[in-house]
Design an enzyme around this catalytic site. Structure first.
Site, short mmCIF file in Angstrom:
data_model
loop_
_atom_site.label_atom_id
_atom_site.label_comp_id
_atom_site.label_asym_id
_atom_site.label_seq_id
_atom_site.Cartn_x
_atom_site.Cartn_y
_atom_site.Cartn_z
N TRP A 95 0.79 -1.22 0.00
CA TRP A 95 0.00 0.00 0.00
C TRP A 95 0.83 1.27 0.00
O TRP A 95 0.31 2.35 -0.27
CB TRP A 95 -0.89 0.02 1.25
CG TRP A 95 -0.12 -0.31 2.51
CD1 TRP A 95 -0.04 -1.53 3.12
CD2 TRP A 95 0.74 0.56 3.26
NE1 TRP A 95 0.80 -1.48 4.20
CE2 TRP A 95 1.30 -0.20 4.32
CE3 TRP A 95 1.08 1.91 3.16
CZ2 TRP A 95 2.17 0.35 5.25
CZ3 TRP A 95 1.97 2.46 4.09
CH2 TRP A 95 2.50 1.67 5.12
N ASN A 96 2.13 1.21 0.33
CA ASN A 96 2.84 2.46 0.63
C ASN A 96 3.09 3.34 -0.59
O ASN A 96 3.09 4.57 -0.49
CB ASN A 96 4.14 2.19 1.39
CG ASN A 96 5.06 1.22 0.68
OD1 ASN A 96 4.64 0.42 -0.13
ND2 ASN A 96 6.34 1.29 0.99
N GLU B 282 10.91 -8.02 -3.37
CA GLU B 282 11.46 -6.79 -2.79
C GLU B 282 10.83 -6.64 -1.43
O GLU B 282 9.65 -6.34 -1.32
CB GLU B 282 11.17 -5.59 -3.69
CG GLU B 282 11.99 -4.36 -3.32
CD GLU B 282 11.28 -3.44 -2.37
OE1 GLU B 282 11.61 -3.49 -1.15
OE2 GLU B 282 10.40 -2.69 -2.78
N LYS C 148 -2.81 -8.58 -7.16
CA LYS C 148 -3.39 -8.71 -5.83
C LYS C 148 -2.79 -7.57 -5.02
O LYS C 148 -1.66 -7.64 -4.54
CB LYS C 148 -3.04 -10.08 -5.21
CG LYS C 148 -3.81 -10.37 -3.90
CD LYS C 148 -3.26 -9.63 -2.73
CE LYS C 148 -3.98 -9.94 -1.44
NZ LYS C 148 -4.11 -8.75 -0.55
N HIS C 149 -3.56 -6.50 -4.89
CA HIS C 149 -3.05 -5.32 -4.19
C HIS C 149 -3.35 -5.44 -2.69
O HIS C 149 -4.11 -6.31 -2.26
CB HIS C 149 -3.69 -4.05 -4.75
CG HIS C 149 -2.75 -2.89 -4.81
ND1 HIS C 149 -1.77 -2.68 -3.86
CD2 HIS C 149 -2.63 -1.87 -5.70
CE1 HIS C 149 -1.10 -1.58 -4.17
NE2 HIS C 149 -1.59 -1.07 -5.27
N ALA C 150 -2.72 -4.57 -1.90
CA ALA C 150 -2.98 -4.54 -0.46
C ALA C 150 -4.46 -4.24 -0.22
O ALA C 150 -5.09 -3.49 -0.96
CB ALA C 150 -2.12 -3.47 0.20
N SER C 151 -4.99 -4.83 0.84
CA SER C 151 -6.43 -4.76 1.08
C SER C 151 -6.93 -3.38 1.50
O SER C 151 -8.14 -3.14 1.52
CB SER C 151 -6.84 -5.79 2.15
OG SER C 151 -6.63 -7.10 1.68
N CYS D 98 10.40 1.36 1.97
CA CYS D 98 11.46 0.36 2.14
C CYS D 98 12.84 0.98 1.95
O CYS D 98 13.79 0.61 2.63
CB CYS D 98 11.27 -0.79 1.15
SG CYS D 98 9.75 -1.73 1.38
N GLU E 176 12.90 -3.20 11.21
CA GLU E 176 12.62 -2.06 10.34
C GLU E 176 11.63 -1.11 11.00
O GLU E 176 10.58 -1.54 11.48
CB GLU E 176 12.05 -2.55 9.00
CG GLU E 176 11.75 -1.43 8.02
CD GLU E 176 11.24 -1.96 6.69
OE1 GLU E 176 11.30 -1.21 5.71
OE2 GLU E 176 10.76 -3.10 6.65
N GLY F 282 6.78 -6.33 -0.29
CA GLY F 282 6.06 -6.36 0.98
C GLY F 282 6.94 -6.82 2.12
O GLY F 282 8.16 -6.66 2.09
N SER F 283 6.30 -7.43 3.08
CA SER F 283 7.00 -7.83 4.30
C SER F 283 7.79 -9.12 4.08
O SER F 283 7.53 -9.89 3.16
CB SER F 283 6.00 -8.05 5.43
OG SER F 283 5.19 -9.19 5.17
#
Length: 461
Positions: free
Chosen positions: A136-137, A234, A160-163, A268, A365, A212-213
């Site tokens: 999402w960032n 990434e 599939k994007h962030a919810s 990130c 992080e 993502g994470s």
């Protein structure tokens, strides 16, 4: 996690979406497979025409798109518009350069006669539908830096994007459709994380990319490995920002503020650990703290706001826990560090000094506007502290000595070394990391070739 637009500045749920059912997901995968069979045969000229049209539409709709991004994830609206502009530029860059980047390649140092042939070359062919699991960032940029090269290579995309950014995700699908890309070339899947494995295991889906994470990356990589499918990951970053005595300290401190707080520090590649030589430590710290304190925190739709809210309540709680743990173990907070009262998920720009290895903030992080400040005695210690992290995405070094530059380039464990400037991504430069920051590269020629079948073509006599 529900698929919903929740305004981070107020905590208000603006719209909730139903996840796609199994039948609709199947229909969309089938559409992607069918689209690829035709789209892969199109020319670079045709793909470039379509991508340029998408760039034009994005530029025309920049203000509206910027507002959508801001209300979904809290980015200051000026930064959101800049993100849209950056995406349009990247689309144009790939439209212009993809044919050259993927041109047939003559093998270096090879005389085809030695292999008994008359001609040999390498051709880059598309793989097929690629699943993109995106965060999402940077809800536009993260997707476009995958989609632009993938589409120019002849692949098709399943997003599939962030919810928490469904409106941005749906906009992207609509954008590529309105630009004229054939039906099925780029589709948004409004699904939860639990549905990703089934899609990745589908034989029609040929590869995956994830930003993502670390846990999300492990999950996708594990499934893809089991299916023997290519992935690019990434993941997190805890980038060092090293300042040596020969640096322009005033300029370094000024850039450091932006490097730590762009997108409220939720990046990130944001500089997170500021490693400063003892000879200039006090001067840098004073200027850096003053710059952090001067930032305007507030409504992200206000044109003057420099730092908006964090994207979620959970994200702010995670940040609070890291700072509190550091203080409990003896760290000093030079500015910020207090959760504000009132609506929205705000957190002030914060600088934490006297950090030691037993603190969580040393290795984890910090995804928010919190900087850790380290004092080092020499170049050797600077390199050691910079590398004392499980991540290796990018790095920043400030020095006026070329010998120090060469040492940092040789020894820093990172996918990028930015000298006397802030880490940034550009379509012409490869982007990615080492260690737990992931593998593979996005952007540049390296990125467009990640999802290609690198094919040897040999002609006999």
């Amino acid at each position: 996690m529900p698929i919903a637009t929740v305004n981070p500045a107020t905590g208000e749920t603006l719209k909730t979406y139903e996840a796609l059912g199994e039948e609709e997901v199947e229909r969309r995968i089938a559409a992607a497979d069918a689209a690829f069979r035709e789209y892969r045969t199109t020319s670079f000229e045709e793909r470039a025409r379509l991508l340029r049209r998408a760039a034009e539409l994005l530029e025309e709709e920049q203000r509206e798109v910027g507002r959508t991004i801001t209300t979904e994830m809290g980015k200051p609206v000026t930064q959101a518009r800049a993100e849209a502009d950056k995406c349009a530029k990247a689309m144009r860059w790939y439209a212009e350069h993809a044919a050259e980047l993927l041109a047939d390649e003559q093998p270096a140092g090879h005389d085809v006669k030695d292999s008994g042939g008359t001609r040999a070359y390498v051709r880059y062919r598309p793989l097929g539908p690629v699943l993109a699991v995106m965060p999402w960032n940077f809800p536009l940029w993260q997707v476009v830096r995958f989609a632009a090269p993938a589409l120019m290579a002849g692949n098709v995309g399943l997003l599939k994007h962030a919810s928490n950014v469904p409106r941005t995700a749906l906009y992207l699908e609509d954008l590529f459709r309105r630009a004229g890309f054939p039906e099925g070339c780029f589709q948004t899947l409004l699904i939860g994380s639990s549905a990703v494995e089934g899609i990745l295991r589908d034989p029609r889906v040929k590869a995956a990319t994830l930003t993502g994470s670390e846990p999300a990356g492990r999950s996708v990589a594990s499934v893809a490995s089991d299916e023997i499918k290519k992935t690019v990951l990434e993941l997190g970053g805890s980038d060092p920002f090293v300042v040596m005595p020969s640096a322009d300290v005033d300029r370094a401190a000024e850039v450091a503020v932006t490097a730590r707080t762009q997108n409220a520090g939720q990046s990130c590649i944001a500089a997170k650990r500021f490693i400063v030589h003892e000879d200039v430590f006090d001067a840098f710290a004073e200027r850096f703290v003053r710059g952090m304190e001067a930032l305007k925190v507030g409504d992200p739709l206000d044109e003057d706001t420099e730092v908006g809210p964090l994207s979620s309540e959970r994200g702010r709680d995670d940040l609070v826990e890291l700072v509190d743990d550091a203080v409990e173990h003896g760290a000093t907070v030079l500015c910020g560090g207090e959760r504000p009262d009132g609506p929205g998920w705000y957190y002030p720009p914060t600088v934490v000094a006297d950090v030691t290895p037993d603190m969580r903030i040393h290795l984890e992080e910090t995804f928010g506007p919190v900087a850790t400040l380290y004092r080092v005695a020499d170049l050797d210690e600077a390199v050691a502290v910079a590398n004392d992290t499980p991540f290796g995405l990018s790095s920043n070094v400030w020095t006026g000595e070329e010998a120090e530059v060469e040492r940092f380039v040789r020894d820093l464990e990172a996918g990028g070394v930015f000298v006397n400037g802030m880490t940034a991504s550009h379509p012409a430069l490869p982007f990615g990391g080492v260690k737990r920051s992931g593998y593979g590269r996005e952007l540049s020629g390296h990125g467009i070739r990640e999802f290609c079948n690198i094919t040897t073509v040999w002609h006999g006599a």
